[in-house]
Scaffold this motif. Structure first.
Motif: not given
Ligand code: S3P
Length: 449
Positions: A32-33, A37, A106, A109, A137, A177-178, A180, A331, A354, A358
């Motif tokens: 998914k991430s 992107r 994601t 943001r 944030r 720590p994120s 996103q 996650d 964190e 979610k």
């Molecule tokens: C993600 C980062 C994580 C994760 C989310 C996907 C991303 O969130 O929980 O499902 O794709 O960058 P955070 O950046 O808020 O920790």
């Protein structure tokens, strides 16, 4: 723009019956991430970017629609195969309607980072869950880069963003720590002159950095005196269209793998799963619990490490999970909690603050779901304790999922290992990340009704 279906349609409850002998070889949907992107970088690169293995879940489709509303051409050329004709950094157009990112944190943001490249105004919203989640944030660093953002109380959606004509380069230390937040800044910084740095005291997933390099941008990582990582992007690069292969999502693979570990007589292989070291905290933890998980055929695909993962029924034991590991498995706590409920001994997970922000307050949802199924569990301020007795959980409860895909899938997995069937109140959110979860698990031998 139409209201997302899940805000209005009726819930879809489901139960998972106790199972044995889950067996087979499967593929899970694309990461998914990386899928978000891939579409975003394609949309800000002139020329045609070809993506295979894209997750065709609701979250990613919402990102695709938003990018299309800003003038990118995005077409599906086959199952998981997509072509993006992009318009260059800061080359997108003002969307003529509100961008609705659905359930996707994601998507929202990172798209704010894309919007911050442009001196026009874009309006963002999402479903009821996303409208509750904090956007301050990302708003804080994007404002420092020159964007104007007007949002609801607590910097929540809906909001309006007007990017600067030329964003300012910044150096920003992440307060939480994120990935996103890091990614939103790096995406905005593509339009800024000079070097923008994000300093992360705890490393988070680095898909944005890897993918930016794949498209030809210069991204450097150095280590600060205090051990923090400084990620530096040189702005205004000439991005080149790329071919991207999106591996299977380790966060989705976690569900069939844990299901195999906790149901008797099982052996399941998940092919082609991303094993980026910043995503493998769950594997490390499960192995410490005594899980029989092996990696086969480890290889590199499009700049990311990939392997086939094999899990066999295992006697698990409780462990202590350090806070430092949280970003690499953020996650995976819902399904880890289910594994812990089937272990012998107590598992304590630290550094979970964190989880409260979610798709739902996962800390509360996990504890409530476990207790509803006869498992002793307790949440601290940022910790979770799960007591495993070595016997299967009683089951028999109905879990409130709060429209959270991972809560729904984790508790369906619990039902497979419980003495009595466990139910979840709503499975619709599963479509955000793993549309074929139920048929895939059924193919392995699970029964849902
Ligand atoms: C993600 C980062 C994580 C994760 C989310 C996907 C991303 O969130 O929980 O499902 O794709 O960058 P955070 O950046 O808020 O920790």
């Amino acid at each position: 723009m139409a209201t997302p279906a899940h805000d209005t349609a009726t819930p879809s409850p489901l139960g998972a019956a106790p199972a044995r002998n889950l067996r087979g070889r499967v593929r899970v949907p694309g990461d998914k991430s990386m899928s978000h992107r891939a579409l975003m970088l394609g949309a800000i690169t002139v020329g045609a970017t070809e993506v295979t293995g894209l997750l065709e879940g609701d979250d990613v489709l919402a990102t695709a629609r938003s990018l299309a509303a800003m003038g990118a051409t995005i077409e599906r050329t086959g199952p998981g195969a997509w072509r993006v004709h992009g318009r260059g950094v800061a080359g997108l157009a003002e969307p003529d309607d509100v961008l609705d990112l659905g359930n996707a944190g994601t998507g929202a943001r990172l798209m704010l980072g894309i919007a911050a490249q442009h001196p026009f105004t874009a309006f963002f919203t999402g479903d009821a869950s996303l409208r509750r989640r904090p956007m301050g944030r990302v708003a804080t660093p994007l404002r420092a880069m020159g964007a104007r953002i007007v949002a609801r109380a607590g910097d929540r959606l809906p909001l309006a963003i007007t990017g600067a004509a030329e964003p300012l380069p910044i150096a920003y230390r992440l307060p939480v720590p994120s990935a996103q937040i890091k990614s939103a800044i790096l995406l905005a910084a593509l339009a800024a002159p000079g070097a923008t740095s994000v300093i992360e005291p705890e490393p988070t997933r680095d898909h944005t950095e890897r993918m930016l390099r794949h498209f030809g941008a210069e991204v450097n990582v150095t280590i600060e005196a205090d051990g923090a990582r400084r990620v530096t992007l040189i702005g205004q690069p000439e991005l080149r269209p790329a071919r991207l292969v999106v591996p299977g999502d380790p966060s989705s693979a976690a569900f069939p793998l844990v299901a195999a570990l906790i149901t008797p007589g099982s052996a399941v292989t998940v092919d082609g799963v991303g094993i980026n070291p910043l995503r493998t905290g769950l594997l490390e933890t499960l192995r410490a619990m005594g899980a029989g998980i092996t990696l086969e055929n480890t290889r590199d695909e499009g700049g990311e490490p990939v392997a086939d993962l094999v899990a066999r029924s295992s006697a698990l034991r409780g462990v202590e999970v350090p806070a430092a590991r949280a970003p690499s498995m953020i996650d995976e706590y819902p399904v880890l909690a289910v594994a812990a409920a089937c272990a012998t001994g107590t598992t304590v997970m630290h550094g979970l603050a964190e989880l409260k922000v979610k798709e739902s307050d996962r800390l509360a949802a996990i504890v409530a779901g476990l207790r509803a199924n006869g498992v002793e569990a307790e949440a601290g301020a940022d910790s979770l304790t799960v007591v495993g007795t070595g016997a299967p959980p009683a089951g028999g409860g109905t879990v409130i999922t709060h429209f959270d895909h991972r809560i729904a899938m984790a508790f369906l997995v619990l039902g497979l290992a419980a003495r009595c069937a466990a139910r979840v109140d709503d499975t619709r959110a599963i479509a955000t990340s793993f549309p074929d979860f139920v048929p895939l698990m059924t193919g392995l031998g699970a029964t849902f009704a």
